[in-house]
Design a protein around this motif. Structure first.
Motif, PDB file in Angstrom:
ATOM      1  N   GLY A 219     -34.656  27.225 -28.580  1.00 17.18           N
ATOM      2  CA  GLY A 219     -33.964  27.914 -29.436  1.00 17.18           C
ATOM      3  C   GLY A 219     -32.702  27.707 -29.771  1.00 17.18           C
ATOM      4  N   LEU A 220     -31.909  26.411 -28.478  1.00 19.62           N
ATOM      5  CA  LEU A 220     -31.237  26.090 -28.736  1.00 19.62           C
ATOM      6  C   LEU A 220     -30.429  24.780 -29.331  1.00 19.62           C
ATOM      7  N   GLY A 221     -31.126  23.989 -29.938  1.00 14.66           N
ATOM      8  CA  GLY A 221     -31.184  23.204 -31.102  1.00 14.66           C
ATOM      9  C   GLY A 221     -30.458  22.312 -29.581  1.00 14.66           C
ATOM     10  N   ASP A 222     -29.983  20.789 -30.161  1.00 20.81           N
ATOM     11  CA  ASP A 222     -29.238  20.173 -29.666  1.00 20.81           C
ATOM     12  C   ASP A 222     -28.465  20.071 -28.942  1.00 20.81           C
ATOM     13  N   ASN A 223     -28.189  19.112 -27.765  1.00 27.12           N
ATOM     14  CA  ASN A 223     -26.545  19.348 -27.249  1.00 27.12           C
ATOM     15  C   ASN A 223     -26.127  17.474 -26.610  1.00 27.12           C
ATOM     16  N   LYS A 224     -25.816  17.101 -27.973  1.00 28.49           N
ATOM     17  CA  LYS A 224     -25.328  15.286 -27.303  1.00 28.49           C
ATOM     18  C   LYS A 224     -24.997  14.838 -26.700  1.00 28.49           C
ATOM     19  N   THR A 225     -24.167  15.694 -25.354  1.00 26.58           N
ATOM     20  CA  THR A 225     -23.348  15.776 -24.324  1.00 26.58           C
ATOM     21  C   THR A 225     -23.933  15.887 -23.129  1.00 26.58           C
ATOM     22  N   GLY A 226     -24.752  16.838 -23.419  1.00 21.79           N
ATOM     23  CA  GLY A 226     -25.839  17.107 -22.374  1.00 21.79           C
ATOM     24  C   GLY A 226     -27.195  16.811 -21.801  1.00 21.79           C
ATOM     25  N   GLY A 227     -28.331  17.239 -21.454  1.00 24.93           N
ATOM     26  CA  GLY A 227     -29.640  16.937 -21.694  1.00 24.93           C
ATOM     27  C   GLY A 227     -30.019  15.799 -20.086  1.00 24.93           C
ATOM     28  N   TYR A 228     -30.577  14.945 -20.147  1.00 20.78           N
ATOM     29  CA  TYR A 228     -30.540  13.537 -19.578  1.00 20.78           C
ATOM     30  C   TYR A 228     -29.404  12.563 -20.046  1.00 20.78           C
TER      31      TYR A 228
END
Length: 287
Positions: free
Chosen positions: A50-59
């Motif tokens: 529902g939000l898509g990628d977050n390349k500064t987030g996640g692990y």
């Protein structure tokens, strides 16, 4: 098994998670900089349904925060591609990179351009080569699975060795193995498939470990962090490993394989001790 048991088991596990997300400490004005290159599939891209990628987030975000607590000038280069397989990482066709390059070639070019300044490379790849071989109905395509495992074995070694050749011996390379979303079949009454999935996860983890060893890389053991082989019943009767999948991914609530925020925190905590030491590492324990 009713879905309500999944909710109870997941809630019990969430309540037992005892640590905060990895975060950066105070800047050290004397610390050197350098780069962190993150590679892989949708988990490295920090995808959330529902939000898509977050390349500064996640692990990756948790690992980067940990790195910056030691090296305040460190920069993040996240080249991950949602849906990437080991085959597309080597051969392209999934995501667009400059000049039509692949993720692997873009990573190699980036590392070489940094001229020895890359401190850390993380990589999670291989799950998409095999996870589509398990149908939602609970059947395994054996031929698909075998082909996927062969691709992981061959391609991941090439990927790791190309990265090592570009980065040199001093750069830390960390591969992540995977948690097992198919444990959720235990809740739908297909307990034999849930049990078989543990064996298949071990096979995939073994191939990742072999690839890491071939390029003098370390392995962040996500599978163990998610208690993947722990069938001990929780208070609700749901096995610990199944409850962990419900608590740390979207499998039980949205039938989505991706980690939730708590899952990404736990993934970061498996990487951080291998780099510059843990910062408030997350643990998943059941009381």
């Amino acid at each position: 098994m009713k879905r309500t048991l999944a909710v109870v088991g997941a809630a019990a596990l969430v309540c037992s998670l005892g640590a905060a997300p990895a975060r950066a400490g105070a800047d050290n004005p004397h610390a050197a900089s350098g780069s962190y290159v993150a590679l892989g599939d949708s988990l490295a891209a920090g995808y959330q349904p529902g939000l898509g990628d977050n390349k500064t987030g996640g692990y990756v975000g948790g690992v980067y925060a940990n790195l910056r607590s030691k090296y305040r000038g460190a920069k993040l280069v996240n080249l991950a591609c949602s849906g990437e397989t080991t085959t597309t990482m080597v051969g392209g066709g999934r995501c667009d990179y400059p000049g039509g390059a692949t993720q692997l070639q873009t990573a190699v070019d980036t590392i070489k351009a940094e001229k020895g300044k890359v401190r850390l490379i993380t990589l999670d790849i291989g799950a998409n080569d095999v996870q589509t071989c398990v149908a939602r109905a609970g059947a395994i395509d054996a031929a698909c699975l075998q082909a996927g495992m062969v691709a992981v074995a061959n391609n991941t070694k090439r990927i790791v060795n190309d990265l090592r050749a570009a980065a040199g011996p001093k750069t830390q390379i960390v591969l992540l193995n995977y948690y097992n979303p198919f444990l959720v079949f235990w809740l739908t009454g297909n307990q034999p498939l849930a049990q078989v999935s543990v064996q298949l996860q071990a096979q995939l983890s073994g191939l990742i470990a072999q690839a890491a060893a071939s390029g003098d890389a370390k392995v962040a053991d996500v599978a163990t962090a998610f208690r993947s082989t722990d069938w001990t019943p929780t208070a609700s009767g749901v096995p610990t490993n199944v409850a962990a999948i419900c608590a740390l991914t979207w499998m039980c609530s949205k039938t989505d394989i991706h980690a939730n925020d708590a899952g990404y925190v736990l993934m970061a905590s498996t990487v951080n001790p291998l780099v510059v030491g843990p910062i408030r590492p997350a643990t998943a324990s059941v009381g």
